[in-house]
Enzyme design. Structure first.
Site, PDB file in Angstrom:
ATOM      1  N   ARG A  82     -59.149  39.842 -15.420  1.00  0.00           N
ATOM      2  CA  ARG A  82     -59.167  39.833 -16.780  1.00  0.00           C
ATOM      3  C   ARG A  82     -59.990  38.775 -17.548  1.00  0.00           C
ATOM      4  O   ARG A  82     -60.074  37.652 -16.856  1.00  0.00           O
ATOM      5  CB  ARG A  82     -57.662  39.549 -17.144  1.00  0.00           C
ATOM      6  N   SER A 152     -55.665  32.726  -8.660  1.00  0.00           N
ATOM      7  CA  SER A 152     -54.401  32.617  -7.778  1.00  0.00           C
ATOM      8  C   SER A 152     -54.217  32.852  -6.356  1.00  0.00           C
ATOM      9  O   SER A 152     -53.628  33.961  -6.265  1.00  0.00           O
ATOM     10  CB  SER A 152     -53.227  33.803  -8.872  1.00  0.00           C
ATOM     11  N   ASP A 205     -52.158  30.368 -12.004  1.00  0.00           N
ATOM     12  CA  ASP A 205     -51.332  31.213 -13.084  1.00  0.00           C
ATOM     13  C   ASP A 205     -50.052  30.206 -13.796  1.00  0.00           C
ATOM     14  O   ASP A 205     -49.591  30.428 -14.869  1.00  0.00           O
ATOM     15  CB  ASP A 205     -50.643  32.607 -12.843  1.00  0.00           C
TER      16      ASP A 205
END
Length: 464
Positions: A82, A152, A205
């Site tokens: 994203r 992550s 995250d």
């Protein structure tokens, strides 16, 4: 689509033993929380001191709300990534505008080279920037756009804006990356695509969730991810970190616990052991294998299969589908546990559609009991981990004892979508902390704030 069972005792000793082996009474849960605390201290004392890595994130300053300007976030944590831009307007205006786009990573790039993967990401980032409309904060001459990069995967962090990949997980096997600085790889790819951008903060995250939640609430001290996987990070006093050695011991920093790696005194059953043995990382991440969304359905599947083989759970048949690893998903358990009708009609429908069996009421109840046993154990163990972190913070700060709110920000689909799991987790927290201290703890669901958190950390750590 079923196979006939070979034997059919009338009782269900498998379920009875499984429930006994999974039990997490308060005294046992206290031992788990204390063991996690001991590992936290060992990991803070020396690298590799305990099961928990207790990674220094170099996030020494969290968002204050005063941040201003245009910043970006890039989130790479699985098969999607994203990109987002955030315009920050300081204390009064906060988030003025935000744009985001989610893109899929082609499978061949997940097993390709680092140049291919980061080249693809940089090209999509260039497309995103090219489509931007002019906002309130035009970039000054000579100033690069700054990004918070949520990566992550396990990383050994060496500063706020650099870290080397330890190993790939989640189906990624990108060659030529292990031991490389992931930020340098992205910066090089952006430069090759003519992008005037730089990574100012490298985070995971959990850290992003803590930072994003802290922007709206200054009492946020812990960030937890409870989704497909799990992790937790928290704000620690530098004076309580022996492995910092000669570095400044004043102030605070964020510690990434990597708590999924905890493995001591867990209530492991034969089903956990067999699942672990057949996993991609046998012997590792045993706590994660009990509390995260990826594994709960698989444990239930294994128990049900054994019950079919050794008792009359579904009459004379063993449904073929129960022999397929990971066929039963955690969301399926949730759906069955939400059925509160007397005849468990929804459970019966699910079993008919999924396993092609006509389950009587006794069988439906047993299936729900298995689901409940696994979810109760997972939620209570997650609660014990949160208590270990809260008690570590309390030892250093006495926040709760002085009546100050301490907020735990939680994100992840497991926490968000599974009310029974949430309830078991919160119950164990109150049980272990006691009502007085627990009354000062706020558990807050903070959905999708890790991207904002990454952008905010880029702002907090801006070089300009």
């Amino acid at each position: 689509m079923s196979a006939v069972r070979s034997e059919s005792p009338s009782t269900c000793p498998v379920l009875t033993k499984f429930q006994r082996d999974c039990a997490t009474p308060k005294p046992f849960l206290r031992k788990v929380a204390d063991a996690i605390s001991d590992d936290m201290r060992a990991g803070l004392a020396v690298q590799g001191g305990g099961d928990l890595d207790m990674i220094l994130t170099f996030v020494d300053a969290l968002p204050s709300g005063k941040e201003e300007g245009l910043f970006y976030a890039l989130d790479l944590g699985g098969t999607n990534f994203r990109v987002r831009s955030v315009e920050l307007g300081g204390k009064e205006k906060r988030v003025v505008a935000a744009e985001s786009e989610q893109l899929s990573i082609p499978h061949e790039l997940m097993i390709g080279t680092s140049e291919q993967l980061f080249g693809f990401i940089a090209s999509k980032l260039a497309d995103f920037v090219a489509k931007e409309k002019p906002g309130q904060f035009p970039l000054e001459q000579g100033r690069k756009r700054e990004i918070g990069f949520t990566f992550s995967f396990p990383v050994y962090q060496t500063s706020i804006d650099s870290g080397t990949l330890i190993k790939w997980t989640k189906g990624f096997h990108v060659s030529g990356m292990e031991g490389k600085n992931v930020v340098a790889c992205l910066n090089e790819a952006m430069e090759a695509h003519g992008l005037d951008m730089r990574v100012s903060a490298l985070v995971n995250d959990g850290v992003g969730t803590l930072a994003g939640a802290r922007y709206w609430d200054e009492d946020v001290m812990v960030g937890v991810i409870l989704g497909t996987g799990t992790n937790a990070c928290y704000v620690e006093q530098k004076s309580a970190i022996p492995k910092l050695q000669n570095k400044s011991s004043s102030g605070t920093t964020v510690i990434n616990t990597e708590w999924g790696g905890f493995s001591k005194i867990l209530p492991r059953t034969i089903f956990d052991q067999e699942m672990d043995k057949e996993s991609l990382n046998p012997g590792e991440h045993l706590y994660e294998k009990m509390i995260s969304g990826m594994y709960l359905g698989e444990i239930v599947r294994r128990v049900l299969l054994q019950m079919c083989k050794t008792s009359d759970l579904f009459g004379q048949f063993v449904p073929v589908k129960l022999s397929s690893p990971f066929a039963l998903r955690t969301e399926d358990l949730c759906k069955m546990q939400e059925d509160n009708t007397d005849d468990l009609m929804s459970v019966g429908s699910f079993l008919y559609n999924f396993l092609e069996v006509e389950a009587n009421l006794k069988a439906r109840r047993r299936v729900v009991e298995v689901c409940d046993t696994v979810v109760k154990r997972g939620g209570r163990l997650a609660g014990a981990g949160i208590v270990a972190i809260l008690e570590k913070i309390e030892n250093e700060t006495k926040r709760m004892a002085s009546g100050q709110r301490t907020v735990v920000a939680i994100d992840g689909a497991l926490y968000e979508k599974y009310p029974q799991y949430r309830r078991y987790m919160q119950d164990s927290l109150v049980e272990l902390l006691g009502h007085d201290l627990a009354s000062h703890v706020v558990i807050k669901h903070t959905k999708d704030v890790s991207g904002l958190g990454a952008a905010l950390l880029a702002a907090t750590n801006s070089i300009y």
